[in-house]
Design an enzyme around this catalytic site. Sequence first.
Site, PDB file in Angstrom:
ATOM      1  N   LYS A   1      17.797 -13.086  53.115  1.00 34.47           N
ATOM      2  CA  LYS A   1      16.486 -13.436  52.621  1.00 34.47           C
ATOM      3  C   LYS A   1      15.614 -14.229  53.208  1.00 34.47           C
ATOM      4  O   LYS A   1      14.439 -13.832  53.248  1.00 34.47           O
ATOM      5  CB  LYS A   1      16.993 -13.908  51.093  1.00 34.47           C
ATOM      6  CG  LYS A   1      17.883 -13.250  49.997  1.00 34.47           C
ATOM      7  CD  LYS A   1      17.362 -11.817  49.755  1.00 34.47           C
ATOM      8  CE  LYS A   1      18.533 -11.019  49.320  1.00 34.47           C
ATOM      9  NZ  LYS A   1      18.203  -9.599  49.156  1.00 34.47           N
TER      10      LYS A   1
ATOM     11  N   TYR B   1       7.998 -24.458  44.597  1.00 33.74           N
ATOM     12  CA  TYR B   1       8.653 -24.094  43.528  1.00 33.74           C
ATOM     13  C   TYR B   1       7.439 -23.197  42.864  1.00 33.74           C
ATOM     14  O   TYR B   1       6.483 -24.098  42.345  1.00 33.74           O
ATOM     15  CB  TYR B   1       9.353 -24.873  42.703  1.00 33.74           C
ATOM     16  CG  TYR B   1       9.911 -24.604  41.162  1.00 33.74           C
ATOM     17  CD1 TYR B   1      10.667 -23.226  41.417  1.00 33.74           C
ATOM     18  CD2 TYR B   1       9.197 -24.942  40.251  1.00 33.74           C
ATOM     19  CE1 TYR B   1      11.181 -22.997  40.249  1.00 33.74           C
ATOM     20  CE2 TYR B   1       9.856 -24.198  38.799  1.00 33.74           C
ATOM     21  CZ  TYR B   1      10.916 -23.322  38.890  1.00 33.74           C
ATOM     22  OH  TYR B   1      11.183 -22.796  37.881  1.00 33.74           O
TER      23      TYR B   1
ATOM     24  N   ARG C   1      17.050  -0.112  47.353  1.00 31.55           N
ATOM     25  CA  ARG C   1      17.983   0.914  46.481  1.00 31.55           C
ATOM     26  C   ARG C   1      16.940   1.626  45.477  1.00 31.55           C
ATOM     27  O   ARG C   1      15.750   1.135  45.319  1.00 31.55           O
ATOM     28  CB  ARG C   1      19.233   0.321  45.920  1.00 31.55           C
ATOM     29  CG  ARG C   1      18.686  -0.702  45.087  1.00 31.55           C
ATOM     30  CD  ARG C   1      19.603  -1.569  44.062  1.00 31.55           C
ATOM     31  NE  ARG C   1      19.277  -2.253  42.931  1.00 31.55           N
ATOM     32  CZ  ARG C   1      18.812  -3.548  43.260  1.00 31.55           C
ATOM     33  NH1 ARG C   1      19.071  -4.148  44.461  1.00 31.55           N
ATOM     34  NH2 ARG C   1      18.298  -4.415  42.238  1.00 31.55           N
TER      35      ARG C   1
HETATM   36  C1  MV4 Z   1      11.289 -18.626  42.831  1.00 29.18           C
HETATM   37  C2  MV4 Z   1      10.838 -19.169  41.732  1.00 29.18           C
HETATM   38  C3  MV4 Z   1       9.848 -20.085  41.583  1.00 29.18           C
HETATM   39  N1  MV4 Z   1       9.359 -20.577  42.974  1.00 29.18           N
HETATM   40  N2  MV4 Z   1      10.752 -18.981  44.063  1.00 29.18           N
HETATM   41  C4  MV4 Z   1      14.826 -15.954  40.926  1.00 29.18           C
HETATM   42  C5  MV4 Z   1      15.107 -14.517  41.550  1.00 29.18           C
HETATM   43  C6  MV4 Z   1      14.953 -14.553  42.904  1.00 29.18           C
HETATM   44  N3  MV4 Z   1      14.820 -13.295  43.303  1.00 29.18           N
HETATM   45  C7  MV4 Z   1      14.109 -15.596  43.252  1.00 29.18           C
HETATM   46  N4  MV4 Z   1      13.837 -16.284  41.878  1.00 29.18           N
HETATM   47  C8  MV4 Z   1      12.843 -17.305  41.499  1.00 29.18           C
HETATM   48  N5  MV4 Z   1      12.314 -17.725  42.827  1.00 29.18           N
HETATM   49  C9  MV4 Z   1       9.921 -19.977  43.990  1.00 29.18           C
HETATM   50  N6  MV4 Z   1       9.352 -20.250  45.326  1.00 29.18           N
HETATM   51  C10 MV4 Z   1      11.407 -18.662  40.503  1.00 29.18           C
HETATM   52  C11 MV4 Z   1      12.371 -17.667  40.506  1.00 29.18           C
HETATM   53  C12 MV4 Z   1      12.675 -17.420  39.171  1.00 29.18           C
HETATM   54  C13 MV4 Z   1      12.570 -15.815  38.819  1.00 29.18           C
HETATM   55  C14 MV4 Z   1      12.278 -14.977  39.417  1.00 29.18           C
HETATM   56  C15 MV4 Z   1      11.880 -13.864  38.849  1.00 29.18           C
HETATM   57  C16 MV4 Z   1      12.270 -13.675  37.719  1.00 29.18           C
HETATM   58  C17 MV4 Z   1      12.951 -14.505  36.854  1.00 29.18           C
HETATM   59  C18 MV4 Z   1      13.291 -15.697  37.531  1.00 29.18           C
HETATM   60  C19 MV4 Z   1      13.853 -16.714  36.506  1.00 29.18           C
HETATM   61  C20 MV4 Z   1      14.049 -18.128  36.909  1.00 29.18           C
HETATM   62  C21 MV4 Z   1      13.576 -18.236  38.363  1.00 29.18           C
END
Ligand code: MV4
Length: 446
Positions: free
Chosen positions: A116, A202, A292
């Site tokens: 990643k 975040y 995919r």
């Molecule tokens: C984040 C985020 C907030 N800030 N990155 C969750 C799955 C993974 N693909 C990355 N994710 C997240 N990354 C930053 N910098 C919040 C999430 C996240 C989230 C993202 C997509 C769909 C659902 C989620 C649920 C919680 C946190």
Amino acid sequence: MFHKILIANRGEIALRIIRTCRELGVKTVAVYSEADKHSLHVRFADEAVCIGPPAGKLSYLNIPQIISAAHLTNVEAIHPGYGFLAENAEFADICTASGFTFIGPTPEMIQSMGDKAHAKETMKKAGVPVVPGTDGVVESLDEALDVAKQIGFPVIIKAVAGGGGRGMRVVTKEEDLEVNVQMAQTEAVGAFGNGAVYIERYVSKPRHIEIQVFGDTFGTVVHYNERECSIQRRHQKLVEESPSPVVSDALRQKMGDAAVKGAASVGYVGAGTIEFLLDADSNFYFMEMNTRIQVEHCVTEQVIGMDLIKQQLHVASGGKISKKPRKPQGHAIECRINAEDTDHDFRPSPGMIKSFHAPGGYGVRLDSHAYSGYAIPPYYDSLIGKLITFGADRKEAIDRMQSALEEFVIEGIHTTIPFHKALMRDERFRAGDFDTHFLETFQWKK
Ligand code: MV4
């Protein structure tokens, strides 16, 4: 086009692939575990080979068994579906080395997007917006602290080998950073055998918006618009739709261009998805790339009028893709029908389906391998079908979904149908007013 392919998967996606192959006159070989003897993918494929005991590790993840079945049945190509071996670079490599076309990108591409931090760096270099954070992997606690102070708290620590929400930690203040970095590293070693982590700012209330991309072997890369996937619970998507209720034509163009730029920079071939976080101010940031076909590909198919499995087979057999943009026509929405007990924390609810009545009618599509008398085995994921409706606009698609859900009867097991009925009635959902945290507070039982 291929004459015969093997499908290294089960359930609704195996059936989905068989249907397209039938239409194209491509012969199919199903593989199945001892638990799936009575599955529809076994019944509807031209040939079927039992590859082992019920446990996934011994069957659908058993590479030597799948390759043997491919030799035995003399296929030209292997379609991995989603899950199981779909993003396993070693499997893609072994398929090719054994003389079979892997219907998907190269092993190198799978590998490179599976890391990643590397994927993020690659996209950043290509000019795709990324969330500010460490340049690649955290090398020391001093570096972690410097970067976190510079970008400001809260920050999120992510495992390089994670993805799909696994191996993440949110840190709200400086004092907590050191211990959380160490814990994230230790956890990542345990979970993925790779302790590398990276840090980024975040993003507080993001929406999950992903762009469907497609590349061919002649260097053409196109996108097929976005899917809105913010309705998730513990990183499991429950509802997806296309287009997103918040993506304007201008934003679609920007996100689509960014996704194409990113995928083209690595010479991407086949179906792929670029996931973005979209913040409240319409800024978007690259999150991950999935190499995919995805569960939710159907909502894209409905609004662009194109079979994406057919497109995968076309590209894998050396075909060209059209550069013409595919603007979304109307609106499509998908509800995942899982065998889960929503009253008990969505725990799996396998067992015998005593009665099954599928909804139908204008603008309704059901992709499912379930039938009356089918026993859902306890060994695999709980997805038993996807109900997709489409209409002239979002309201019509939702109204149609509500009606189709009312008509849907599944007896003998618990399903997510009652949850979807409540969601389709919810005013905030109907207004498109939600983000990835929506289900944390969604109250639907009186
Ligand atoms: C984040 C985020 C907030 N800030 N990155 C969750 C799955 C993974 N693909 C990355 N994710 C997240 N990354 C930053 N910098 C919040 C999430 C996240 C989230 C993202 C997509 C769909 C659902 C989620 C649920 C919680 C946190």
